[in-house]
Design a protein around this motif. Structure first.
Motif: not given
Length: 278
Positions: A60-64, A191-194, A212-218, A223-225
């Motif tokens: 669960y980046q950037p938390y853990n 999160v990444i799979t979702s 939670a989602i910012k680093p995964v998106v980057e 292409k999500i918002k």
């Protein structure tokens, strides 16, 4: 039987009873001591072991999360490391899917959960919590080309993704479904799979917070918002097994000291790029 024999018999009987009572008392005290040791406060147990075992997802980046060196890293991990440091013990991380986190804690797989465990009335019946150590604003997340979903009121008839066993899942099922109308809920262990499913169009929205989602998106170029205002604010605490008031008290004291001396602020800025709002 003459008087001498009677006296001797009575003496032997008294000694035998005395020995039996002494043995029973000894066993009782031994069992009581063992019971007290089993029920001893977790704070002392952790200090005696010299290790604080912490349960977290690790996905669960950037938390853990596991960094490139395969070491546990992130905001939660740094909070755990600092707490262990101030307890003068080492920290040991135990990766656990969130859906099994409560069971793992109750089975003594770890001493505490530091993994964005939102404080809720239902969870407080099963665990004790520290004071909140972070507040997360949860928003609706959709694909960049999706203009039909602007808020949770647009969920009706849609496929909505959410983390399995999370407070967000409970919110969707118990609050939004009765309020908004029927929609399909698809659960995920990470999160990444979702977000992959959202990006691919297999679900039409999810709910989460931008931290939670910012680093995964980057990292993945999804292409999500996020749309609309936050639908709720969640306060996460450090969860421990019930019946350990001294441990909870000590954690609260450490968290308070971390905020007063600036350590908490430094950890927050390190992972989120801004100062905490509360």
């Amino acid at each position: 039987m003459n008087i001498k024999k009677q006296s001797l018999f009575a003496l032997i009987l008294m000694l035998t009873v005395s020995l039996l009572l002494s043995a029973c008392s000894s066993n009782s005290n031994s069992n009581t001591a063992k019971g007290n040791a089993d029920k001893g406060d977790l704070l002392q147990q952790v200090k005696d072991k010299g290790v604080l075992k912490v349960g977290l997802m690790g996905t669960y980046q950037p938390y853990n999360f596991l960094n490139k060196n395969k070491q546990m890293d992130g905001f939660d991990a740094d909070i755990a490391k600092e707490i262990a440091k101030r307890l003068d013990v080492k920290v040991e991380f135990v990766a656990q899917e969130f859906s099994g986190m409560i069971a793992g804690l109750q089975a003594k797989k770890f001493d505490a959960v530091i993994s964005q465990m939102t404080i809720t009335p239902d969870r407080q019946k099963q665990m004790d919590f520290s004071d909140p150590y972070i507040t997360n604003n949860v928003k609706v997340i959709v694909r960049e080309d999706n203009n039909t979903i602007q808020s949770v009121t647009d969920f009706k008839g849609k496929n909505i993704g959410v983390g399995l066993g999370t407070n967000d899942e409970t919110y969707l099922r118990t609050v939004l479904l009765p309020k908004v109308g029927n929609f399909n809920i698809k659960t995920y262990d990470d999160v990444i799979t979702s977000l992959k499913d959202l990006d691919a169009g297999r679900i039409e929205a999810t709910i989460n917070n931008m931290y939670a989602i910012k680093p995964v998106v980057e990292q993945n170029g999804f292409k999500i918002k996020a749309v609309g205002e936050p639908i709720k604010s969640d306060k996460a605490g450090i969860a421990v097994r019930k019946g350990n008031p001294e441990f909870v008290k000590k954690i609260n004291s450490i968290l308070s000291d971390m905020k007063k001396d600036g350590t908490y602020n430094n950890i927050f800025v390190k992972w989120f790029g801004e100062k905490p709002q509360d």
